[in-house]
Design a protein around this motif. Structure first.
Motif, PDB file in Angstrom:
ATOM      1  N   UNK A 248      10.652  -1.528  -0.529  1.00 43.08           N
ATOM      2  CA  UNK A 248       9.210  -1.709  -0.449  1.00 43.08           C
ATOM      3  C   UNK A 248       8.695  -1.206   0.899  1.00 43.08           C
ATOM      4  N   UNK A 249       7.469  -0.707   0.900  1.00 45.08           N
ATOM      5  CA  UNK A 249       6.846  -0.222   2.121  1.00 45.08           C
ATOM      6  C   UNK A 249       5.815  -1.229   2.617  1.00 45.08           C
ATOM      7  N   UNK A 250       5.933  -1.587   3.883  1.00 40.83           N
ATOM      8  CA  UNK A 250       4.931  -2.449   4.528  1.00 40.83           C
ATOM      9  C   UNK A 250       4.048  -1.550   5.378  1.00 40.83           C
ATOM     10  N   UNK A 251       2.736  -1.628   5.142  1.00 38.00           N
ATOM     11  CA  UNK A 251       1.801  -0.761   5.831  1.00 38.00           C
ATOM     12  C   UNK A 251       0.992  -1.585   6.824  1.00 38.00           C
ATOM     13  N   UNK A 252       1.270  -1.375   8.093  1.00 31.72           N
ATOM     14  CA  UNK A 252       0.527  -2.066   9.148  1.00 31.72           C
ATOM     15  C   UNK A 252      -0.764  -1.289   9.391  1.00 31.72           C
ATOM     16  N   UNK A 259      -0.957  -3.812   4.005  1.00 30.22           N
ATOM     17  CA  UNK A 259      -0.741  -3.561   2.582  1.00 30.22           C
ATOM     18  C   UNK A 259       0.742  -3.448   2.278  1.00 30.22           C
ATOM     19  N   UNK A 260       1.082  -3.713   1.023  1.00 30.52           N
ATOM     20  CA  UNK A 260       2.442  -3.516   0.534  1.00 30.52           C
ATOM     21  C   UNK A 260       2.383  -2.479  -0.580  1.00 30.52           C
ATOM     22  N   UNK A 261       3.355  -1.599  -0.623  1.00 27.60           N
ATOM     23  CA  UNK A 261       3.330  -0.557  -1.646  1.00 27.60           C
ATOM     24  C   UNK A 261       4.738  -0.080  -1.960  1.00 27.60           C
ATOM     25  N   UNK A 262       4.862   0.547  -3.125  1.00 26.62           N
ATOM     26  CA  UNK A 262       6.119   1.198  -3.503  1.00 26.62           C
ATOM     27  C   UNK A 262       6.110   2.666  -3.112  1.00 26.62           C
ATOM     28  N   UNK A 263       4.900   3.214  -2.932  1.00 24.75           N
ATOM     29  CA  UNK A 263       4.768   4.607  -2.510  1.00 24.75           C
ATOM     30  C   UNK A 263       3.463   4.776  -1.756  1.00 24.75           C
ATOM     31  N   UNK A 264       3.472   5.676  -0.768  1.00 21.53           N
ATOM     32  CA  UNK A 264       2.267   6.013  -0.008  1.00 21.53           C
ATOM     33  C   UNK A 264       2.098   7.524  -0.067  1.00 21.53           C
ATOM     34  N   UNK A 265       0.947   7.946  -0.574  1.00 22.46           N
ATOM     35  CA  UNK A 265       0.646   9.367  -0.731  1.00 22.46           C
ATOM     36  C   UNK A 265      -0.459   9.762   0.240  1.00 22.46           C
TER      37      UNK A 265
END
Length: 454
Positions: A248-252, A259-265
């Motif tokens: 999982x990706x944690x976006x500060x 935000x939390x995401x499985x992918x960031x584009x």
């Protein structure tokens, strides 16, 4: 074929670096005029549009449309008992189609007797090209058609993010995807992933999507997207991206909650591909954004070196690159070409629903002409009415009051790009509102609204 006279002073009359839409068109037209042409491509023949851009993206858009169509089918009497989407099937079928098209582009070059080098090429002088294999060739004219690539900002953890290039290679469909940017690429993929069942969040540094498009169209798309469940975070930016042990990706974030995401584009613009090409060493002048500066004939500051397409950052659209390549080849190797006319170039956003426009927006027209008239039609498409879908379409005509010319057409709704292509001819031709009014409507269609606005 023209009577172009080959020069024996060089290995080729034309050497093209980059086999995308502009480069392929220029090389084959030049060869058709009798020039000895060659093209070098380090990745895959076809360029951004065919390999990782408009073609595979549009196929994903088609696939995404089935989500709503299958839901609507019940109201039209169709029983669809099981609805299941398999990302891998669509992804692989799209990849196969891209490979087929790549082969056709290669065949086109071969049939026109354009020699193809499947390796990187760089400029080694005004008339010299160096290939990655070490071979050096000479050419009377060199054409730079290397295109552009997605821009990636310098953010801690940016290596965990993807661009539009990698979307078509995803192993699995992300349950949660954060899309960064407010332009057409961001909004197109937001619509696609939302229809596929992903939870979509758009993060935009400003408070506006689709800057440069007509205000009414972008406001309507925002309203519809929010209604469908797409989340927006405006005036927000990234501090860092962290990848957790579970993937999982944690976006500060700055300006909004993390935000939390499985992918960031990231879809925050594109930059010209000029690094390491040897352009500056050869004396080619570049602009502030790294674009190759050219005149109306696509000639750079070095008389024997030219450039077309996205690398020049004029209008980054495939049909424009093709026209630039054609004009260049006709002018340099044919009986003379017509410079590309950049006025009234139609555009489209393949969002859900799509947007299409040509000519001046309402605000641009007010600035240019002072006094204008606008005519709008705000309606529900017939299909949406029966399906019980409240989504509304919006068409707008922008008219210069003094001349009564229609100087802009903008629309959002099903099939808007298909309708707009024909309507763009009317704007380009300078037709007046009375010409639209005098045309009998084709009923029942959405397009008829263009001639019924009063």
């Amino acid at each position: 074929m023209s009577d172009y006279k080959n020069t024996t002073d060089f290995d080729y009359d034309l050497f093209v670096i980059g086999a995308g839409s502009g480069g392929v068109r220029a090389s084959r037209i030049a060869a058709g005029h009798g020039a000895r042409a060659a093209v070098a491509e380090e990745y895959r023949v076809g360029g951004t549009c065919v390999i990782r851009g408009c073609v595979p993206k549009k196929l994903l858009v088609y696939g995404a449309h089935f989500a709503e169509d299958l839901n609507d089918a019940a109201m039209f009497g169709w029983d669809v008992p099981v609805k299941r989407f398999d990302w891998a099937v669509l992804r692989d079928n799209v990849a196969a189609e891209v490979t087929r098209l790549e082969g056709l582009y290669g065949q086109t070059l071969a049939s026109h007797k354009v020699e193809t080098f499947l390796e990187r090429a760089t400029v080694a002088g005004p008339n010299t090209v160096r290939l990655a294999s070490g071979k050096t060739v000479t050419a009377a004219k060199i054409l730079i058609a290397t295109g552009a690539r997605p821009f990636m900002p310098e953010i801690e953890g940016i290596e965990h993010a993807i661009t539009s290039n990698e979307v078509f290679l995803l192993e699995s469909l992300p349950k949660r995807i954060v899309i960064v940017g407010g332009g057409y690429i961001a909004n197109e993929f937001a619509g696609v992933f939302h229809q596929f069942g992903s939870h979509v969040t758009i993060v935009n540094r400003s408070d506006t999507i689709l800057r440069g498009y007509d205000d009414s169209m972008r406001d309507r798309l925002l309203q519809i997207s929010i209604g469908k469940g797409v989340d927006f975070r405006f005036k927000a930016s990234f501090d860092r991206i962290e990848k957790r042990d579970d993937g999982m990706l944690h976006l500060a974030m700055n300006g909004c909650d993390d935000l939390q995401a499985d992918a960031v584009l990231f879809a925050v613009g594109r930059k010209p591909n000029i690094e390491g090409l040897g352009l500056e060493e050869a004396g080619v002048e570049l602009g502030e954004r790294g674009e190759v500066k050219v005149d109306q004939d696509s000639r750079t500051s070095v008389p024997t070196i030219f450039a077309v397409g996205d690398v020049t950052d004029r209008i980054q659209l495939t049909p424009v690159a093709i026209r630039e390549g054609q004009a260049f080849a006709d002018a340099q190797f044919g009986s003379g070409g017509t410079p590309v006319d950049y006025d009234c170039v139609p555009n489209a956003v393949f969002s859900h629903p799509p947007i299409a426009g040509v000519g001046l927006t309402e605000s641009q027209a007010r600035e240019k002409y002072g006094t204008i008239k606008t005519f709008t039609s705000d309606f529900r498409a017939m299909k949406n009415v029966l399906a019980g879908r409240n989504e509304r379409s919006l068409f707008k005509l922008v008219v210069d009051e003094a001349s009564e010319r229609v100087v802009g057409i903008h629309m959002i709704g099903p099939d808007a790009p298909e309708i707009l292509q024909a309507a763009a001819i009317a704007v380009k031709a300078g037709l007046k509102k009375a010409d639209f009014d005098a045309t009998v409507a084709l009923h029942p269609t959405m397009a008829e609204e263009l001639v019924l606005m009063r």
